[in-house]
Design a protein around this motif. Structure first.
Motif, PDB file in Angstrom:
ATOM      1  N   GLY A   1       5.809 -20.169  15.480  1.00 30.17           N
ATOM      2  CA  GLY A   1       4.668 -20.279  16.380  1.00 30.17           C
ATOM      3  C   GLY A   1       4.010 -21.641  16.308  1.00 30.17           C
ATOM      4  N   MET A   2       3.822 -22.138  15.101  1.00 23.31           N
ATOM      5  CA  MET A   2       3.162 -23.437  14.957  1.00 23.31           C
ATOM      6  C   MET A   2       4.044 -24.580  15.455  1.00 23.31           C
ATOM      7  SD  MET A   2       0.961 -23.015  11.469  1.00 23.31           S
ATOM      8  CE  MET A   2       1.819 -21.694  10.679  1.00 23.31           C
ATOM      9  N   THR A   3       5.351 -24.411  15.368  1.00 20.10           N
ATOM     10  CA  THR A   3       6.252 -25.427  15.906  1.00 20.10           C
ATOM     11  C   THR A   3       6.116 -25.520  17.419  1.00 20.10           C
ATOM     12  OG1 THR A   3       7.834 -25.053  14.102  1.00 20.10           O
ATOM     13  CG2 THR A   3       8.655 -26.178  16.064  1.00 20.10           C
ATOM     14  N   THR A   4       6.034 -24.373  18.091  1.00 17.60           N
ATOM     15  CA  THR A   4       5.884 -24.409  19.550  1.00 17.60           C
ATOM     16  C   THR A   4       4.522 -24.965  19.951  1.00 17.60           C
ATOM     17  OG1 THR A   4       5.106 -22.102  19.601  1.00 17.60           O
ATOM     18  CG2 THR A   4       7.463 -22.483  19.914  1.00 17.60           C
ATOM     19  N   VAL A   5       3.476 -24.653  19.163  1.00 17.48           N
ATOM     20  CA  VAL A   5       2.155 -25.223  19.459  1.00 17.48           C
ATOM     21  C   VAL A   5       2.209 -26.743  19.382  1.00 17.48           C
ATOM     22  CG1 VAL A   5      -0.199 -25.470  18.594  1.00 17.48           C
ATOM     23  CG2 VAL A   5       0.820 -23.202  18.786  1.00 17.48           C
ATOM     24  N   LEU A   6       2.834 -27.251  18.336  1.00 16.82           N
ATOM     25  CA  LEU A   6       2.959 -28.704  18.191  1.00 16.82           C
ATOM     26  C   LEU A   6       3.759 -29.306  19.338  1.00 16.82           C
ATOM     27  CD1 LEU A   6       3.617 -29.026  14.362  1.00 16.82           C
ATOM     28  CD2 LEU A   6       1.673 -29.958  15.608  1.00 16.82           C
ATOM     29  N   LEU A   7       4.803 -28.611  19.746  1.00 17.34           N
ATOM     30  CA  LEU A   7       5.675 -29.130  20.805  1.00 17.34           C
ATOM     31  C   LEU A   7       4.939 -29.199  22.134  1.00 17.34           C
ATOM     32  CD1 LEU A   7       8.594 -30.055  21.183  1.00 17.34           C
ATOM     33  CD2 LEU A   7       9.207 -27.703  21.743  1.00 17.34           C
ATOM     34  N   VAL A   8       4.271 -28.120  22.521  1.00 24.65           N
ATOM     35  CA  VAL A   8       3.553 -28.119  23.797  1.00 24.65           C
ATOM     36  C   VAL A   8       2.370 -29.075  23.739  1.00 24.65           C
ATOM     37  CG1 VAL A   8       2.322 -26.693  25.470  1.00 24.65           C
ATOM     38  CG2 VAL A   8       4.284 -25.756  24.247  1.00 24.65           C
ATOM     39  N   SER A   9       1.712 -29.149  22.586  1.00 21.70           N
ATOM     40  CA  SER A   9       0.608 -30.092  22.422  1.00 21.70           C
ATOM     41  C   SER A   9       1.089 -31.517  22.607  1.00 21.70           C
ATOM     42  CB  SER A   9      -0.018 -29.923  21.037  1.00 21.70           C
ATOM     43  OG  SER A   9      -1.002 -30.906  20.808  1.00 21.70           O
ATOM     44  N   ALA A  10       2.256 -31.833  22.077  1.00 22.48           N
ATOM     45  CA  ALA A  10       2.802 -33.182  22.225  1.00 22.48           C
ATOM     46  C   ALA A  10       3.066 -33.516  23.684  1.00 22.48           C
ATOM     47  CB  ALA A  10       4.103 -33.310  21.421  1.00 22.48           C
ATOM     48  N   VAL A  11       3.592 -32.536  24.422  1.00 20.15           N
ATOM     49  CA  VAL A  11       3.849 -32.739  25.846  1.00 20.15           C
ATOM     50  C   VAL A  11       2.544 -32.928  26.606  1.00 20.15           C
ATOM     51  CG1 VAL A  11       4.766 -31.656  27.936  1.00 20.15           C
ATOM     52  CG2 VAL A  11       6.036 -31.487  25.791  1.00 20.15           C
ATOM     53  N   GLY A  12       1.552 -32.070  26.337  1.00 12.55           N
ATOM     54  CA  GLY A  12       0.291 -32.134  27.067  1.00 12.55           C
ATOM     55  C   GLY A  12      -0.515 -33.379  26.773  1.00 12.55           C
ATOM     56  N   GLN A  13      -0.630 -33.736  25.494  1.00 11.82           N
ATOM     57  CA  GLN A  13      -1.464 -34.880  25.141  1.00 11.82           C
ATOM     58  C   GLN A  13      -0.895 -36.180  25.686  1.00 11.82           C
ATOM     59  OE1 GLN A  13      -1.579 -34.518  20.887  1.00 11.82           O
ATOM     60  NE2 GLN A  13       0.293 -35.649  20.545  1.00 11.82           N
ATOM     61  N   ALA A  14       0.419 -36.284  25.738  1.00 14.15           N
ATOM     62  CA  ALA A  14       1.021 -37.499  26.280  1.00 14.15           C
ATOM     63  C   ALA A  14       0.734 -37.646  27.767  1.00 14.15           C
ATOM     64  CB  ALA A  14       2.526 -37.478  26.032  1.00 14.15           C
TER      65      ALA A  14
ATOM     66  N   VAL B   1       6.157 -35.388   8.619  1.00 15.41           N
ATOM     67  CA  VAL B   1       7.570 -35.247   8.995  1.00 15.41           C
ATOM     68  C   VAL B   1       7.722 -34.286  10.171  1.00 15.41           C
ATOM     69  CG1 VAL B   1       9.831 -34.429   8.220  1.00 15.41           C
ATOM     70  CG2 VAL B   1       8.404 -35.809   6.686  1.00 15.41           C
ATOM     71  N   VAL B   2       6.987 -33.185  10.136  1.00 12.87           N
ATOM     72  CA  VAL B   2       7.062 -32.207  11.228  1.00 12.87           C
ATOM     73  C   VAL B   2       6.618 -32.836  12.540  1.00 12.87           C
ATOM     74  CG1 VAL B   2       6.082 -30.054  12.110  1.00 12.87           C
ATOM     75  CG2 VAL B   2       6.803 -30.202   9.731  1.00 12.87           C
ATOM     76  N   VAL B   3       5.509 -33.585  12.524  1.00  9.65           N
ATOM     77  CA  VAL B   3       5.010 -34.246  13.731  1.00  9.65           C
ATOM     78  C   VAL B   3       6.040 -35.244  14.262  1.00  9.65           C
ATOM     79  CG1 VAL B   3       3.267 -35.843  14.619  1.00  9.65           C
ATOM     80  CG2 VAL B   3       2.581 -33.926  13.178  1.00  9.65           C
ATOM     81  N   ALA B   4       6.704 -35.963  13.368  1.00  6.28           N
ATOM     82  CA  ALA B   4       7.726 -36.936  13.794  1.00  6.28           C
ATOM     83  C   ALA B   4       8.901 -36.245  14.484  1.00  6.28           C
ATOM     84  CB  ALA B   4       8.208 -37.740  12.591  1.00  6.28           C
ATOM     85  N   LEU B   5       9.339 -35.122  13.950  1.00  5.40           N
ATOM     86  CA  LEU B   5      10.450 -34.391  14.572  1.00  5.40           C
ATOM     87  C   LEU B   5      10.058 -33.838  15.941  1.00  5.40           C
ATOM     88  CD1 LEU B   5      11.834 -32.477  11.446  1.00  5.40           C
ATOM     89  CD2 LEU B   5      12.842 -34.470  12.595  1.00  5.40           C
ATOM     90  N   VAL B   6       8.844 -33.335  16.044  1.00  5.36           N
ATOM     91  CA  VAL B   6       8.353 -32.842  17.332  1.00  5.36           C
ATOM     92  C   VAL B   6       8.329 -33.965  18.362  1.00  5.36           C
ATOM     93  CG1 VAL B   6       6.260 -32.034  18.503  1.00  5.36           C
ATOM     94  CG2 VAL B   6       7.057 -30.875  16.453  1.00  5.36           C
ATOM     95  N   CYS B   7       7.956 -35.163  17.921  1.00  2.92           N
ATOM     96  CA  CYS B   7       7.912 -36.316  18.816  1.00  2.92           C
ATOM     97  C   CYS B   7       9.285 -36.580  19.434  1.00  2.92           C
ATOM     98  CB  CYS B   7       7.423 -37.543  18.055  1.00  2.92           C
ATOM     99  SG  CYS B   7       7.287 -39.046  19.045  1.00  2.92           S
ATOM    100  N   LEU B   8      10.328 -36.470  18.637  1.00  2.00           N
ATOM    101  CA  LEU B   8      11.682 -36.718  19.149  1.00  2.00           C
ATOM    102  C   LEU B   8      12.047 -35.708  20.245  1.00  2.00           C
ATOM    103  CD1 LEU B   8      13.587 -37.463  15.806  1.00  2.00           C
ATOM    104  CD2 LEU B   8      12.781 -39.104  17.527  1.00  2.00           C
ATOM    105  N   PHE B   9      11.693 -34.451  20.048  1.00  2.00           N
ATOM    106  CA  PHE B   9      11.960 -33.438  21.074  1.00  2.00           C
ATOM    107  C   PHE B   9      11.165 -33.722  22.347  1.00  2.00           C
ATOM    108  CE2 PHE B   9      13.617 -30.740  17.627  1.00  2.00           C
ATOM    109  CZ  PHE B   9      14.715 -30.178  18.262  1.00  2.00           C
ATOM    110  N   ALA B  10       9.891 -34.086  22.179  1.00  2.00           N
ATOM    111  CA  ALA B  10       9.005 -34.239  23.328  1.00  2.00           C
ATOM    112  C   ALA B  10       9.411 -35.392  24.234  1.00  2.00           C
ATOM    113  CB  ALA B  10       7.569 -34.420  22.852  1.00  2.00           C
ATOM    114  N   VAL B  11       9.976 -36.464  23.671  1.00  2.00           N
ATOM    115  CA  VAL B  11      10.328 -37.615  24.504  1.00  2.00           C
ATOM    116  C   VAL B  11      11.695 -37.455  25.156  1.00  2.00           C
ATOM    117  CG1 VAL B  11       8.930 -39.186  23.118  1.00  2.00           C
ATOM    118  CG2 VAL B  11      11.363 -38.935  22.606  1.00  2.00           C
TER     119      VAL B  11
ATOM    120  N   PRO C   1       6.839 -39.700  29.474  1.00  2.00           N
ATOM    121  CA  PRO C   1       6.002 -40.834  29.045  1.00  2.00           C
ATOM    122  C   PRO C   1       6.209 -41.133  27.562  1.00  2.00           C
ATOM    123  CG  PRO C   1       4.665 -38.862  29.216  1.00  2.00           C
ATOM    124  CD  PRO C   1       6.055 -38.469  29.667  1.00  2.00           C
ATOM    125  N   VAL C   2       7.232 -41.905  27.265  1.00  2.00           N
ATOM    126  CA  VAL C   2       7.626 -42.141  25.876  1.00  2.00           C
ATOM    127  C   VAL C   2       6.521 -42.844  25.092  1.00  2.00           C
ATOM    128  CG1 VAL C   2       9.285 -43.320  24.383  1.00  2.00           C
ATOM    129  CG2 VAL C   2      10.071 -42.196  26.471  1.00  2.00           C
TER     130      VAL C   2
END
Length: 586
Positions: A359-372, A210-220, A398-399
C-alpha cells in the motif's frame, strides 16, 4: 519557452536541456542591472499580479504548450480509480490509526475517520468540477490561477509542493517501519541514531531514501506503465485489507469497545484533523486530467469511486482494530501486526506487513506522479524555473520535475519524524482544500465582464462572511472556549451568509460537462469543515506552517513575481501582435 527582451515568447526545441535560459530566461534576470530595475518595480508588479487572473484558454493551450512536448492521453476511469485508491490507502491507516486511537480518541477513531472522510469527499466534488472543466496537469494551482489570481495560486502552490514532499517523506518512513516488522525488528533498528541532532530529527532513515529513489525510476518511465503497476499492487493491497478485516473480526472482543469515547468529543475532532492525512492523495488524480482520454466521464467516476471505497475500508479497518485490542494496548508503529500477535495469530503479522508495504509503495508511486505534474504546471507559468516544465519527448513524462521533487522528498524522509510530518501536512492540505472551495464559489457566481458590480460586491461579502464565521468557530474550538453560545453565533452566521449567497446572488455560470451539486451549500460546507479541522491542530505545527509561508513569500518577491510578470507581459504582447496581424490580413 523563452521570454525575450523584445516581448516575444519563443518556443524551445523539444528535448530536455540544461542552460541558463532554461532556468531564468526572463528579461528581469538578463543582467544584474535588469534585476535591480525589477526589484525597484516590486510594488507595482505585485499590485498587478495580485489581481491578475488567468483565462481557461490560456491554461489549456498557451501555458500547456510551454513544456515542449505533450503528455500522452492514455488514462481511463479504471486507471483513475486505482490511482485514487493507490494514492490514499497507505501510511495513514497503517500507522496514524494506532497513534490516534491510543493517545487521542480511543475506539471512537471510527467516527474521526467518518468526519475526515466527509471533509475529503466534499473537497473531491470541488476538485472534480475543476478537473473536468480545466483538464490540465496543474490541478488546484491552475484552478486558483483562473479564479483567485496569480498571487493566491502561488501561495497555494508552495503549500501543494510542501504537501507532496512531506507526504511522500512520511510514507517512506512508515515503509521502513513495516519493513522492519516483516523482518522481526523494531523500526528504529534500521535507522541511524544521530545523537547530536534534535530528537525529532535524529533518527536517520537510509531505507526511506532508497525506496524514494526506486519510485522515481518507475515514475519517469511511463505514466501508463506506472498505472498498470499501480493497479496490480492496489488489487493485491485490497486483498490483504480484506484478509485483515475477516481474520481480525474472528478475534473480535466487543468488551474492547465499551469505553468508546475516553477522550470525549474534542478527541474525535483532534484525531480527525490528523487522520485527514490518511485521505490525502486524491488530489493527485486531478493532476492527471491532461492525460485522461475522456475527462468528463473518467474523472468523476475515478475520484468519487476511489474516495467512496477508501472511506468504507478505513471505517471497517478502524472498527476491526479496536475490537481486537483495548485501545491502550495498541502499538503505534505496527498496530495490526502486534494486534494479531496478541490474539494468537503471530503468523498474520507477515501478511499485514507485506500488505502495508504494498500500500505504501503505491502511495509513493502515485504521489510521485502527481507532485511532478503540479510542479510542471507551476514551472510553465515561470513562478518556478521553466526547466522544471520540460516533458521528455520519448517518455511523455516530466522527468526534471519528478526527479527534483523526489530528491526533496528523500532529504526530508531521511531526517524528519512522522508525527511532525503528519500534522504539518494536514495544515497545508486543509488550507489548500479550503481555497479550492472558495474558488468554486467564485467560479459559479462571478464571470468577468458579465457579473454586475453590485452582484460582485454581494459575492465578496457572502464569501468573506462564510470564511470569517468558519474561522471564528475553529478559533473557539482551538482555544477550548466553554459554553454553547460562542459556537451557536458563528454557526448561525455561516448559515445566514450561505443562505444570502444562495438567495440574493444570481449564479453567473453553469458547468459545461459536470458540476458540483447543491451549490453554494456543498462548497460552503467544505470551507466550514476544513477550517474547523484546522482549529484542532497543535500550535507548533502552525508555527512551522507560518515559517514555510514566510519563506514562500520571500522567494516570490525576489524571484517568482518578476519571472511570472515578465512571462505574462510577453505573452500579452505576443497575443496583441498576432491579433494585429489578423486584423491587417482581414
Amino acid at each position: 519557452m523563452a521570454v525575450g527582451g523584445d516581448g516575444s515568447v519563443r518556443q524551445r526545441s523539444r528535448g530536455c536541456s540544461c542552460t541558463k535560459a532554461d532556468f531564468f530566461p526572463e528579461e528581469s534576470f538578463s543582467s544584474w542591472s535588469a534585476y535591480g530595475r525589477a526589484l525597484r518595480s516590486t510594488g507595482s508588479r505585485l499590485a498587478d499580479r495580485l489581481t491578475a487572473r488567468s483565462l481557461e484558454s490560456t491554461e489549456l493551450h498557451e501555458v500547456r504548450a510551454r513544456s515542449g512536448a505533450d503528455m500522452k492521453r492514455d488514462l481511463t476511469w479504471w486507471d483513475l480509480v486505482w490511482f485514487g485508491v493507490g494514492a490514499v490507502i497507505g501510511a495513514g491507516i497503517f500507522v496514524l490509526t494506532g497513534q490516534q486511537a491510543r493517545d487521542a480518541v480511543g475506539p471512537a477513531v471510527v467516527i474521526s475517520y467518518v468526519v475526515s472522510g466527509v471533509s475529503a469527499m466534499l473537497s473531491v466534488f470541488c476538485y472534480t468540477e475543476f478537473a473536468v472543466e480545466i483538464p490540465v496537469a496543474g490541478g488546484s494551482f491552475a484552478y486558483l490561477r483562473v479564479e483567485l489570481g496569480d498571487f493566491m495560486a502561488f501561495v497555494a502552490a508552495g503549500n501543494i509542493l510542501l504537501e507532496y514532499c512531506i507526504g511522500g517523506a512520511a510514507v517512506a518512513r512508515a515503509w521502513t517501519s513495516y519493513f522492519a516488522t516483516l523482518l522481526n525488528h523494531h523500526p528504529n533498528d534500521f535507522r541511524i541514531h544521530a545523537t547530536s541532532l534534535s530528537a525529532d530529527y535524529s533518527r536517520l532513515d537510509p531505507i526511506a531514501v532508497v525506496v524514494v529513489a526506486l519510485v522515481c525510476l518507475f515514475a519517469v518511465a511511463s505514466t501508463k506503465g506506472t498505472s498498470r503497476f499501480n493497479y496490480v499492487l492496489s488489487i493485491v493491497h485490497i486483498a490483504v485489507i480484506l484478509f485483515i478485516i475477516v481474520a481480525g473480526l474472528t478475534r473480535a472482543d466487543p468488551r474492547n469497545m465499551r469505553d468508546f469515547m475516553p477522550y470525549g468529543v474534542r478527541g474525535i475532532f483532534s484525531a480527525s484533523a490528523v487522520l485527514f492525512f490518511a485521505y490525502i492523495g486524491f488530489d493527485a488524480v486531478s493532476t492527471m486530467a491532461e492525460e485522461t482520454r475522456n475527462p468528463a466521464r473518467d474523472i468523476p467516476v475515478g475520484l468519487v469511486g476511489a474516495m467512496t471505497l477508501t472511506t468504507a475500508l478505513y471505517c471497517v479497518l478502524a472498527v476491526t482494530l479496536c475490537l481486537m485490542q483495548p485501545y491502550g494496548d495498541i502499538d503505534p508503529d505496527a498496530l495490526f501486526s502486534v494486534a494479531f500477535a496478541d490474539r494468537g495469530m503471530g503468523w498474520a503479522k507477515y501478511v499485514v506487513a507485506f500488505g502495508a508495504l504494498k500500500g505504501m509503495t503505491t502511495v509513493l508511486l502515485v504521489s510521485a506522479v502527481g507532485q511532478a505534474r503540479y510542479l510542471t504546471h507551476i514551472a510553465r507559468t515561470h513562478m518556478m524555473p521553466p526547466w522544471l516544465a520540460q516533458v521528455h519527448p520519448r517518455t511523455g513524462t516530466p522527468v526534471n520535475a519528478t526527479v527534483a521533487m523526489l530528491v526533496a522528498t528523500a532529504v526530508i524522509a531521511f531526517f524528519t519524524d512522522l508525527n511532525i510530518l503528519s500534522n504539518l501536512l494536514s495544515i497545508s492540505t486543509l488550507f489548500i482544500f479550503s481555497l479550492v472551495a472558495v474558488a468554486l464559489l467564485v467560479r459559479r457566481y462571478y464571470v468577468s465582464g458579465e457579473t454586475t458590480g453590485a452582484d460582485r460586491n454581494k459575492l465578496v461579502a457572502c464569501v468573506t462572511a462564510i470564511v470569517a464565521s468558519s474561522i471564528a468557530t475553529a478559533t473557539c474550538w482551538g482555544l477550548d472556549v466553554k459554553g454553547w453560545v460562542p459556537y451557536v453565533v458563528p454557526v448561525a452566521a455561516w448559515f445566514a451568509s450561505t443562505t444570502c449567497l444562495w438567495a440574493f446572488v444570481p449564479m453567473a455560470r453553469t458547468p459545461r460537462l459536470w458540476g458540483v451539486p447543491m451549490v453554494p451549500w456543498l462548497p460552503s460546507a467544505s470551507i466550514a469543515i476544513n477550517v474547523f479541522l484546522l482549529g484542532s491542530i497543535d500550535a507548533k505545527s502552525f508555527m512551522r506552517f507560518g515559517i514555510w509561508t514566510a519563506a514562500l513569500l520571500v522567494y516570490y518577491l525576489f524571484v517568482g513575481l518578476h519571472a511570472s510578470y515578465d512571462t505574462a507581459k510577453a505573452l500579452a504582447a505576443e497575443s496583441a501582435a498576432a491579433n494585429k496581424v489578423e486584423d491587417n490580413g482581414a
